[in-house]
Design a protein around this motif. Sequence first.
Motif, PDB file in Angstrom:
ATOM      1  N   GLY A  71      22.219  26.627  47.854  1.00 44.16           N
ATOM      2  CA  GLY A  71      22.109  27.480  49.026  1.00 44.16           C
ATOM      3  C   GLY A  71      22.550  28.885  48.693  1.00 44.16           C
ATOM      4  O   GLY A  71      23.470  29.098  47.910  1.00 44.16           O
ATOM      5  N   LEU A  80      25.182  24.358  50.697  1.00 44.20           N
ATOM      6  CA  LEU A  80      24.595  23.356  51.570  1.00 44.20           C
ATOM      7  C   LEU A  80      25.608  22.222  51.731  1.00 44.20           C
ATOM      8  O   LEU A  80      26.460  22.030  50.859  1.00 44.20           O
ATOM      9  CB  LEU A  80      23.310  22.807  50.945  1.00 44.20           C
ATOM     10  N   PHE A 105      20.335  22.741  56.517  1.00 48.95           N
ATOM     11  CA  PHE A 105      20.179  24.124  56.083  1.00 48.95           C
ATOM     12  C   PHE A 105      20.721  25.133  57.099  1.00 48.95           C
ATOM     13  O   PHE A 105      20.470  26.330  56.978  1.00 48.95           O
ATOM     14  CB  PHE A 105      18.705  24.401  55.752  1.00 48.95           C
TER      15      PHE A 105
END
Length: 132
Positions: A71, A80, A105
């Motif tokens: 992420g 994440l 997400f």
Amino acid sequence: MAEIINWNFVAQVLNGPSISGAGGFNVDAYEKFDFTIAKAGTNTVALQDASKISLLIISSATPDPKITYKGGTIAAPTKLPGEPSSGYVLDAPHIFLAQIVRDLFKGITDITLTNGTGAEVEIHILIGRKIA
């Protein structure tokens, strides 16, 4: 004008049972990314507002445990949930549908993919989203 993204899957045990499913999502917009990551390279893809995503598929033409994603960007990482320090391994397509993509997400505006395979890799990403 709304678009429809249809999906389906089949998983079957050799000489055994199978499970399958199919459905579709009405989306206001979709984005398709096809790109190559150089050997030992990285590439960042903008997810924008993940709370609007209904479908996210991250896939490699040649799945490999040395292809990973995290992420956020390298400069501004955003983990994440449960993300390993080395990132998630893209050794098969990662398919996220419906609420799970929004939950996993949440707060992530982009992902960074890293190629550790020793050769170029081709990546495919499909995002379907509702605007409102």
